[in-house]
Design a protein around this motif. Structure first.
Motif, mmCIF file in Angstrom:
data_model
loop_
_atom_site.group_PDB
_atom_site.id
_atom_site.type_symbol
_atom_site.label_atom_id
_atom_site.label_comp_id
_atom_site.label_asym_id
_atom_site.label_seq_id
_atom_site.Cartn_x
_atom_site.Cartn_y
_atom_site.Cartn_z
ATOM 1 N N ASP A 2 -66.137 29.103 -14.257
ATOM 2 C CA ASP A 2 -65.613 29.481 -15.569
ATOM 3 C C ASP A 2 -64.131 29.141 -15.676
ATOM 4 N N ASN A 3 -63.438 29.438 -14.607
ATOM 5 C CA ASN A 3 -62.004 29.151 -14.577
ATOM 6 C C ASN A 3 -61.742 27.659 -14.772
ATOM 7 N N ILE A 4 -62.518 26.860 -14.067
ATOM 8 C CA ILE A 4 -62.365 25.406 -14.185
ATOM 9 C C ILE A 4 -62.699 24.960 -15.599
ATOM 10 N N ILE A 5 -63.792 25.479 -16.097
ATOM 11 C CA ILE A 5 -64.209 25.082 -17.447
ATOM 12 C C ILE A 5 -63.120 25.433 -18.467
ATOM 13 N N LYS A 6 -62.517 26.571 -18.279
ATOM 14 C CA LYS A 6 -61.453 26.947 -19.215
ATOM 15 C C LYS A 6 -60.290 25.956 -19.139
ATOM 16 N N ALA A 7 -59.941 25.596 -17.918
ATOM 17 C CA ALA A 7 -58.863 24.617 -17.746
ATOM 18 C C ALA A 7 -59.247 23.302 -18.415
ATOM 19 N N ALA A 8 -60.477 22.901 -18.185
ATOM 20 C CA ALA A 8 -60.946 21.638 -18.765
ATOM 21 C C ALA A 8 -60.915 21.713 -20.285
ATOM 22 N N GLU A 9 -61.341 22.847 -20.812
ATOM 23 C CA GLU A 9 -61.317 23.011 -22.270
ATOM 24 C C GLU A 9 -59.924 22.767 -22.819
ATOM 25 N N SER A 10 -58.960 23.382 -22.181
ATOM 26 C CA SER A 10 -57.611 23.256 -22.733
ATOM 27 C C SER A 10 -57.106 21.827 -22.640
ATOM 28 N N VAL A 11 -57.474 21.155 -21.563
ATOM 29 C CA VAL A 11 -57.034 19.762 -21.426
ATOM 30 C C VAL A 11 -57.771 18.856 -22.410
ATOM 31 N N PHE A 12 -59.068 19.009 -22.493
ATOM 32 C CA PHE A 12 -59.829 18.173 -23.423
ATOM 33 C C PHE A 12 -59.351 18.425 -24.856
ATOM 34 N N GLU A 13 -59.140 19.681 -25.153
ATOM 35 C CA GLU A 13 -58.695 20.054 -26.499
ATOM 36 C C GLU A 13 -57.348 19.387 -26.804
ATOM 37 N N ALA A 14 -56.492 19.383 -25.795
ATOM 38 C CA ALA A 14 -55.139 18.870 -26.025
ATOM 39 C C ALA A 14 -55.060 17.353 -26.132
#
Lengths: 221, 221, 221, 221
Positions: free
Chosen positions: A11-23
């Motif tokens: 989950d932690n990784i996915i959250k990080a990925a979300e923020s990067v993909f989003e950005a």
DNA sequence: GATGAATGAGATTTCATTCAT
DNA sequence: AATGAATGAAATCTCATTCAT
């Protein structure tokens, strides 16, 4: 590592990925950056998600799960209301979901573009291995139709309680509504930070869409 | 090289690129393959199109041009008919266009996703230099709204000749129709080679959409 | 790129690799460093040599070529001398070669350790793919026996001109001499920068070896 | 854990490591595989041997110990024979040792290559920390010369009892014999499973070597 | 002391893009 | 304008080694 802990790390990784993909978008996102954001190394990242695409699929899966959860919530909230309210609630909930979770809505929309030909068409190769071999891809396939089915069920309920008079097939109504929303989302997405397109306030379109849906369901157009 | 010859070469390259993008998608397409398909080398390819994205933009521009041409044709064909027929003709023409030119419709839809934030939002960097510096990107910006405007004009004509009774703003009606089509296209795209989604024949949805549009325009819902 | 130019580039890379391998050893050598030393990038390096092991094999091949060249030169220099002088000249030349080209002699010795079981023993896997698939590996196999054969021929010549009285098989004498040298090289290698082992001057051993060889050949021990 | 238990575990690990190194070579051996073979985990393996090189050194040390033991045994067996028999017995024993314990002989030979420059040459860094910090490395340094010294002593005994007439320095004779054997071992190693090299039976070379040694010692060549 | 997870370093690959000729 | 070679950035993988529990 017990399932719980592993899940938490994922989950932690996915959250990080979300923020990067989003950005920066999928193409510009670097695995290195995602790892750093998650506070781990690239290798650890790869031990959780075998490829960038796999990670994207994981987010897509999460988006589907979340969307379905939202749908269930809406259904539950409307269980003492007429079916039409549930159906319309879902439509509106879907729109809200997309407006408030840009990345999620994007993954869901991309997913549907992606699976074109998943039935085995000539351009099977369009789905890269990274995706088709992703466990999340498989998992999504199991739930991808749930949103549509839930909507259809609410419409059925509306037909039973008389709040929906349309004689059209429930799935037809569902798909029509779904496509209207998807199109609307594409529209607002394309307008960027602006709230208008060619001087037309997007809110107007949204309101219009909702009215239309209500009329179609209630009066059977 | 005179303009003619250069134009012919460009067209040749674009055709090669189209077939490759269509076959494997933008992300999986290799410049090398496109060059080979066009019978030239990578460097020559780059002398015509400065980047992969630029090439994609060229195709997008071509798609817009073609779509607009189709719209003009439809308007011309309907000039002796009532405005509502022109407006609906455009809707149907748009759908046909998308169904028959998958890559073109995809580029147009992607384009609108792409330019989100071009107005200067926080994620300006989402549009890579390769795109924003593309001359085609500029050219598209000049014509991107034409399809909507042409549709809107036909609706206006319908209002004037009385065939369209809706009191909604013409652009609102246009955008609503546009979004309905876009959503429908996404739907059929996601169904891949299949002609149904959850047992629902896609043709039914299309028919339903058209009926809906006609009712909305004619009776003003 | 014409063969000449390519060859020149390869040579340049090989030279860079030699200096790096010589300085830090195969295991500690980084492809990145070799590339930098050669004034190119890692990718270019890989376009010339598909793996680190392949590069090592290339050096090994060069070493064999060089050694063979040295042998030919010695044979030529001794063509007006008696065979025994040629044979002993080769022995001494081999020793000089090893003493003056540490990396080369190391690669040659390692090569012979490497190919153990190349005939198809149980531990075939000891030769990694990177090596066995190397074109240089193949090329070496074609010339690996030449040094022995050349030596043997000189011994034959010595037998014919009467300078070599030994009745032993020429190849047996060759292999005996070769093994004596290899052992000696291992010995000096192990002594590092020191010129003695247990107070014994290495030069003494070398001299002793040469005397021994001469006696064995001349008098047939 | 008492010393005994620890020693037993170490032995178990070393045996596992031997089989893995023997099978795939040092470079291709994985600590993971060694641990698995030993029935423990990687971390436990590391708690016994701090590095792969350290583990290799442990085996090397074991090899030296074994070799020395063999030499003592031979000396003991020859204590009622003439010195020359002891000296030659050692030579033959060394060859047998190498032929029957491939990994052991390899480690011993590698060890001598390894320590080159341990005296402080320019490429000091060639001996990695993993090795130089290994306690086994230290232990080996204490006994590495024993095989040579034992041999030399037997030669001295032979000189005293008159069985060895050579006037050469005993250590010179020792080193010459040692290098001849090392070269021979390299030779048979390189021949892999084959028993010949260029049609020459390896047994012939061995026999020749032994004859030579006897002649050199006895008659002083 | 033992274990599963994580790290760090470097090998190798894939491409979009650029350079030199 | 065309070509083969080279570059640079990032993905992905393998392992020896270390950490946290």
């Amino acid at each position: 590592m017990d399932r719980q802990r592993r899940k938490a790390k994922e989950d932690n990784i996915i959250k990080a990925a979300e923020s990067v993909f989003e950005a920066v978008g999928f193409g510009n996102a670097k695995m290195e950056d995602i790892a750093t954001k998650a506070g781990i190394t690239k290798v650890t990242l790869y031990s959780y998600f075998q490829s960038k695409e796999n990670l994207y699929m994981a987010i897509t899966y999460k988006a589907f799960q979340y969307l379905i959860e939202v749908f269930y919530q809406i259904i539950d909230n409307n269980k003492s209301n007429l079916g039409i309210e549930g159906a319309i609630g879902i439509q509106e909930g879907f729109i809200d979901f997309c407006e408030n979770n840009f990345l999620f809505s994007e993954t869901i929309l991309n997913y549907f573009s992606l699976i074109r030909s998943s039935a085995g068409g000539k351009d099977r190769n369009k789905i890269s291995l990274g995706i088709s071999e992703s466990i999340y891809f498989t998992k999504i396939q199991d739930i991808q139709n749930l949103p549509l089915k839930l909507t259809s069920q609410e419409i059925d309920r509306g037909k039973n309680d008389g709040s929906i008079q349309s004689e059209k097939d429930s799935m037809l109504l569902t798909l029509q509504g779904w496509s209207m929303i998807v199109g609307y989302i594409k529209l607002i997405t394309s307008s960027g930070v602006s709230t208008t397109i060619l001087n037309m306030d997007l809110k107007e379109i949204k309101k219009f869409n909702t009215e239309l849906t209500r009329t179609v369901l209630a009066q059977g157009l």
